[in-house]
Design a protein around this motif. Structure first.
Motif, PDB file in Angstrom:
ATOM      1  N   TRP A  58       2.079  23.020  -3.795  1.00  0.00           N
ATOM      2  CA  TRP A  58       2.010  24.375  -4.339  1.00  0.00           C
ATOM      3  C   TRP A  58       0.680  24.644  -5.042  1.00  0.00           C
ATOM      4  CZ3 TRP A  58       1.490  24.722  -9.683  1.00  0.00           C
ATOM      5  CH2 TRP A  58       1.754  23.539 -10.392  1.00  0.00           C
ATOM      6  N   LEU A  59       0.078  23.589  -5.593  1.00  0.00           N
ATOM      7  CA  LEU A  59      -1.167  23.748  -6.338  1.00  0.00           C
ATOM      8  C   LEU A  59      -2.394  23.526  -5.473  1.00  0.00           C
ATOM      9  CD1 LEU A  59      -2.555  24.206  -9.060  1.00  0.00           C
ATOM     10  CD2 LEU A  59      -2.364  21.750  -9.475  1.00  0.00           C
ATOM     11  N   PHE A  60      -2.361  22.535  -4.609  1.00  0.00           N
ATOM     12  CA  PHE A  60      -3.568  22.089  -3.921  1.00  0.00           C
ATOM     13  C   PHE A  60      -3.750  22.673  -2.531  1.00  0.00           C
ATOM     14  CE2 PHE A  60      -2.765  18.825  -7.112  1.00  0.00           C
ATOM     15  CZ  PHE A  60      -3.995  18.830  -7.758  1.00  0.00           C
ATOM     16  N   VAL A  61      -2.696  23.260  -1.945  1.00  0.00           N
ATOM     17  CA  VAL A  61      -2.776  23.756  -0.575  1.00  0.00           C
ATOM     18  C   VAL A  61      -2.886  25.280  -0.578  1.00  0.00           C
ATOM     19  CG1 VAL A  61      -1.588  23.920   1.637  1.00  0.00           C
ATOM     20  CG2 VAL A  61      -1.453  21.795   0.300  1.00  0.00           C
ATOM     21  N   PRO A  62      -3.976  25.838  -0.067  1.00  0.00           N
ATOM     22  CA  PRO A  62      -4.086  27.290   0.011  1.00  0.00           C
ATOM     23  C   PRO A  62      -2.983  27.893   0.892  1.00  0.00           C
ATOM     24  CG  PRO A  62      -6.214  26.241   0.394  1.00  0.00           C
ATOM     25  CD  PRO A  62      -5.181  25.149   0.418  1.00  0.00           C
ATOM     26  N   GLY A  63      -2.602  29.122   0.553  1.00  0.00           N
ATOM     27  CA  GLY A  63      -1.618  29.824   1.369  1.00  0.00           C
ATOM     28  C   GLY A  63      -0.203  29.738   0.851  1.00  0.00           C
ATOM     29  N   ILE A  64       0.024  28.953  -0.187  1.00  0.00           N
ATOM     30  CA  ILE A  64       1.361  28.878  -0.792  1.00  0.00           C
ATOM     31  C   ILE A  64       1.400  29.793  -2.009  1.00  0.00           C
ATOM     32  CG2 ILE A  64       3.027  27.373  -1.932  1.00  0.00           C
ATOM     33  CD1 ILE A  64       1.988  25.102  -0.120  1.00  0.00           C
TER      34      ILE A  64
ATOM     35  N   VAL B  81       0.842  -1.194   0.000  1.00  0.00           N
ATOM     36  CA  VAL B  81       0.000   0.000   0.000  1.00  0.00           C
ATOM     37  C   VAL B  81       0.879   1.247   0.000  1.00  0.00           C
ATOM     38  CG1 VAL B  81      -1.746   1.314   1.252  1.00  0.00           C
ATOM     39  CG2 VAL B  81      -1.850  -1.190   1.241  1.00  0.00           C
ATOM     40  N   TRP B  82       0.672   2.082  -1.012  1.00  0.00           N
ATOM     41  CA  TRP B  82       1.250   3.426  -1.032  1.00  0.00           C
ATOM     42  C   TRP B  82       0.086   4.363  -0.730  1.00  0.00           C
ATOM     43  CZ3 TRP B  82       6.257   5.270  -2.303  1.00  0.00           C
ATOM     44  CH2 TRP B  82       6.356   6.646  -2.492  1.00  0.00           C
ATOM     45  N   LEU B  83       0.026   4.872   0.497  1.00  0.00           N
ATOM     46  CA  LEU B  83      -1.139   5.621   0.950  1.00  0.00           C
ATOM     47  C   LEU B  83      -0.843   7.114   0.876  1.00  0.00           C
ATOM     48  CD1 LEU B  83      -3.982   5.469   2.063  1.00  0.00           C
ATOM     49  CD2 LEU B  83      -3.032   5.172   4.354  1.00  0.00           C
ATOM     50  N   GLN B  84      -1.674   7.849   0.118  1.00  0.00           N
ATOM     51  CA  GLN B  84      -1.392   9.259  -0.142  1.00  0.00           C
ATOM     52  C   GLN B  84      -2.661  10.102  -0.035  1.00  0.00           C
ATOM     53  OE1 GLN B  84       1.407  10.767  -3.361  1.00  0.00           O
ATOM     54  NE2 GLN B  84      -0.558  11.197  -4.330  1.00  0.00           N
ATOM     55  N   PRO B  85      -2.905  10.711   1.126  1.00  0.00           N
ATOM     56  CA  PRO B  85      -4.042  11.617   1.238  1.00  0.00           C
ATOM     57  C   PRO B  85      -3.781  12.897   0.452  1.00  0.00           C
ATOM     58  CG  PRO B  85      -2.713  11.672   3.242  1.00  0.00           C
ATOM     59  CD  PRO B  85      -2.142  10.587   2.377  1.00  0.00           C
ATOM     60  N   THR B  86      -4.810  13.406  -0.222  1.00  0.00           N
ATOM     61  CA  THR B  86      -4.638  14.600  -1.060  1.00  0.00           C
ATOM     62  C   THR B  86      -5.794  15.589  -0.875  1.00  0.00           C
ATOM     63  OG1 THR B  86      -5.661  13.442  -2.934  1.00  0.00           O
ATOM     64  CG2 THR B  86      -3.258  13.430  -2.817  1.00  0.00           C
ATOM     65  N   LEU B  87      -6.177  15.810   0.352  1.00  0.00           N
ATOM     66  CA  LEU B  87      -7.198  16.823   0.620  1.00  0.00           C
ATOM     67  C   LEU B  87      -6.664  18.190   0.207  1.00  0.00           C
ATOM     68  CD1 LEU B  87      -9.971  17.499   1.951  1.00  0.00           C
ATOM     69  CD2 LEU B  87      -8.713  17.818   4.098  1.00  0.00           C
ATOM     70  N   GLY B  88      -7.482  18.988  -0.491  1.00  0.00           N
ATOM     71  CA  GLY B  88      -7.055  20.304  -0.927  1.00  0.00           C
ATOM     72  C   GLY B  88      -8.152  21.335  -0.797  1.00  0.00           C
ATOM     73  N   ASP B  89      -7.772  22.594  -1.000  1.00  0.00           N
ATOM     74  CA  ASP B  89      -8.703  23.721  -1.013  1.00  0.00           C
ATOM     75  C   ASP B  89      -9.460  23.883   0.307  1.00  0.00           C
ATOM     76  OD1 ASP B  89      -7.904  24.498  -3.487  1.00  0.00           O
ATOM     77  OD2 ASP B  89      -9.665  23.743  -4.564  1.00  0.00           O
ATOM     78  N   VAL B  90      -8.806  23.529   1.412  1.00  0.00           N
ATOM     79  CA  VAL B  90      -9.323  23.776   2.756  1.00  0.00           C
ATOM     80  C   VAL B  90      -8.165  24.345   3.568  1.00  0.00           C
ATOM     81  CG1 VAL B  90     -11.046  21.929   2.616  1.00  0.00           C
ATOM     82  CG2 VAL B  90      -8.779  21.433   3.570  1.00  0.00           C
ATOM     83  N   PRO B  91      -8.416  24.888   4.770  1.00  0.00           N
ATOM     84  CA  PRO B  91      -7.313  25.440   5.561  1.00  0.00           C
ATOM     85  C   PRO B  91      -6.189  24.429   5.796  1.00  0.00           C
ATOM     86  CG  PRO B  91      -9.415  26.126   6.475  1.00  0.00           C
ATOM     87  CD  PRO B  91      -9.727  25.120   5.398  1.00  0.00           C
TER      88      PRO B  91
ATOM     89  N   PRO C  45      -1.141  32.589  -4.072  1.00  0.00           N
ATOM     90  CA  PRO C  45      -2.367  33.333  -3.778  1.00  0.00           C
ATOM     91  C   PRO C  45      -3.573  32.692  -4.449  1.00  0.00           C
ATOM     92  CG  PRO C  45      -0.969  34.533  -5.335  1.00  0.00           C
ATOM     93  CD  PRO C  45      -0.156  33.380  -4.831  1.00  0.00           C
ATOM     94  N   GLY C  46      -4.684  32.674  -3.718  1.00  0.00           N
ATOM     95  CA  GLY C  46      -5.913  32.082  -4.234  1.00  0.00           C
ATOM     96  C   GLY C  46      -6.448  31.023  -3.304  1.00  0.00           C
ATOM     97  N   GLU C  47      -7.755  31.015  -3.118  1.00  0.00           N
ATOM     98  CA  GLU C  47      -8.385  30.067  -2.200  1.00  0.00           C
ATOM     99  C   GLU C  47      -8.686  28.719  -2.843  1.00  0.00           C
ATOM    100  OE1 GLU C  47      -8.890  30.438   1.114  1.00  0.00           O
ATOM    101  OE2 GLU C  47      -7.628  32.193   0.755  1.00  0.00           O
ATOM    102  N   THR C  48      -8.725  28.667  -4.164  1.00  0.00           N
ATOM    103  CA  THR C  48      -9.025  27.420  -4.866  1.00  0.00           C
ATOM    104  C   THR C  48      -7.956  27.168  -5.920  1.00  0.00           C
ATOM    105  OG1 THR C  48     -10.327  28.451  -6.617  1.00  0.00           O
ATOM    106  CG2 THR C  48     -11.498  27.863  -4.572  1.00  0.00           C
ATOM    107  N   VAL C  49      -7.949  25.937  -6.435  1.00  0.00           N
ATOM    108  CA  VAL C  49      -7.051  25.604  -7.533  1.00  0.00           C
ATOM    109  C   VAL C  49      -7.257  26.569  -8.688  1.00  0.00           C
ATOM    110  CG1 VAL C  49      -6.598  23.876  -9.317  1.00  0.00           C
ATOM    111  CG2 VAL C  49      -6.784  23.161  -6.933  1.00  0.00           C
TER     112      VAL C  49
END
Length: 397
Positions: A171-177, A127-137, A179-183
């Protein structure tokens, strides 16, 4: 010629209606915004030094892990939502029909991630487990990582074979890196040039270090991260395995080897965390831009131009890359991806054949093509068989 990166993708995104655009960016983000940022002229970020358990790279002995990416997102419609029953059958097929020994369980939703990882582990897969939650704090993304990582550690202690990736292309999926709240907004800012690159690099390095620290705090096995080819250049001393989302195209096989060798300079195992292409003539040359043949301003979305469907082209590219990776003795390669449920194949209506714009090695066929609630099944593409032949042969050595 290497992937031109997301810069050329920006014009398409810019013209989207905002509400519809955000939905599409979330729904196809892993296919749209694949690795690379050479077109925006960005050097990578280098984070602070950290501790990691060194592991030696292997050379010329075949792939150690033969995998496929399996995304566990919520789906765009009830009919394509994640299903435990479908997932179990898919994991069986990944092991028994694709002959993979590894499944990259990625996406968001701790329950979806953990149930899928547990099923894969129970069937004896790595198992290669990779959470990718984005566009949230950011704190929510880190907590999502921590919950997933704690489960990965429980699996590992129970004897399962597990690696944990702390995420993908922050850099793309995490806000705060950026500018912009969404992708969508971050991509627009990239296009408009409203980015302070030194600050962005510092923020990227800072969040990557935070994610690595969280991962280390909950998981005692091998840690990694899925980096884009150009814009990401993390401090790999934070990790045990170098992870690269790889979407280059070259005429000569030797050019792939030359490019990939630079990722071995840290003396650590190299995992290709994504690679692949779409099933039409010319798709490999587009690198991570293969998705850009759909007009989402139309309802329903339509294929632009007249691309010629060719599963053979997809199979040849995927097969060649697997041969390159095996010749270099890389740690792992995860074909992107097993299935794209929200992009059905329409063989009798080429302009609606959204499967053309996916990197999936299976095609989704709906019982009633015009009914959003229709049941569906998947069928293997030629690329599926190309992967299965190589994985099966390697597994019998």
């Amino acid at each position: 010629m290497a992937d031109s990166g997301p810069g050329a993708r920006l014009a398409t995104v810019k013209d989207m209606d905002e509400t519809k655009g955000i939905k599409q960016a979330k729904g196809i983000s892993r296919a749209q915004f694949l690795a690379g940022a050479a077109a925006v002229g960005v050097a990578g970020a280098v984070g602070p030094a950290g501790q990691a358990r060194a592991a030696e790279a292997r050379h010329g002995t075949g792939l150690r892990r033969r995998g496929v990416v399996y995304t566990v997102g919520a789906g765009e419609t009830p009919g394509t939502a994640w299903s435990a029953a479908r997932m179990r059958e898919d994991i069986r097929a990944i092991r028994d029909d694709l002959h993979a020994d590894t499944v990259d369980v990625t996406g968001d939703g701790v329950e979806r991630l953990t149930r899928t990882a547990a099923e894969a582990a129970e069937r004896g897969l790595h198992v290669w487990l990779q959470p990718t939650l984005g566009d949230v704090p950011q704190r929510d993304i880190l907590e999502h990582l921590a919950e997933t990582g704690r489960f990965a550690e429980r699996l590992r202690r129970q004897g399962a074979s597990v690696d944990l990736s702390v995420g993908c292309e922050f850099w793309l999926f995490v806000p705060g890196i950026l500018p912009g709240e969404t992708v969508l907004e971050r991509i627009s800012n990239l296009q408009n040039g409203t980015v302070d690159w030194p600050r962005m690099r510092r923020r990227l390095a800072d969040f990557t270090a935070k994610a690595a620290k969280v991962g280390r705090s909950v998981f005692k096995g091998n840690l990694s991260y899925a980096a884009a080819q150009s814009i990401d250049d993390p401090d790999w001393t934070l990790f045990d395995i170098v992870g690269i989302d790889y979407y280059s195209y070259f005429e000569q096989r030797s050019e792939y080897v030359r490019e990939l060798k630079r990722y071995l300079r840290w003396g650590k195992p190299l995992a290709i965390t994504e690679f692949g292409t779409c099933a039409y003539v010319g798709a490999p040359e587009t690198g991570g831009m293969g998705w850009d043949i759909v007009d989402y301003d139309k309802e329903p979305p339509e294929i632009k131009g007249n691309p010629v469907r060719s599963e053979r082209v997809q199979a040849a590219y995927v097969g060649e890359l697997l041969d390159v990776f095996a010749s270099m003795g890389l740690y792992a390669a995860m074909t992107f991806e097993f299935i794209s449920a929200d992009a059905p194949h329409r063989p009798d209506e080429p302009r609606l054949d959204l499967d053309l714009a996916t990197y999936a090695i299976t095609k989704v066929v709906k019982d009633r093509p015009d009914d959003p609630a229709s049941d569906w099944h998947w069928e293997p593409k030629e690329a599926f068989h190309a992967v299965a032949r190589r994985y099966g042969a390697a597994g019998h050595r």
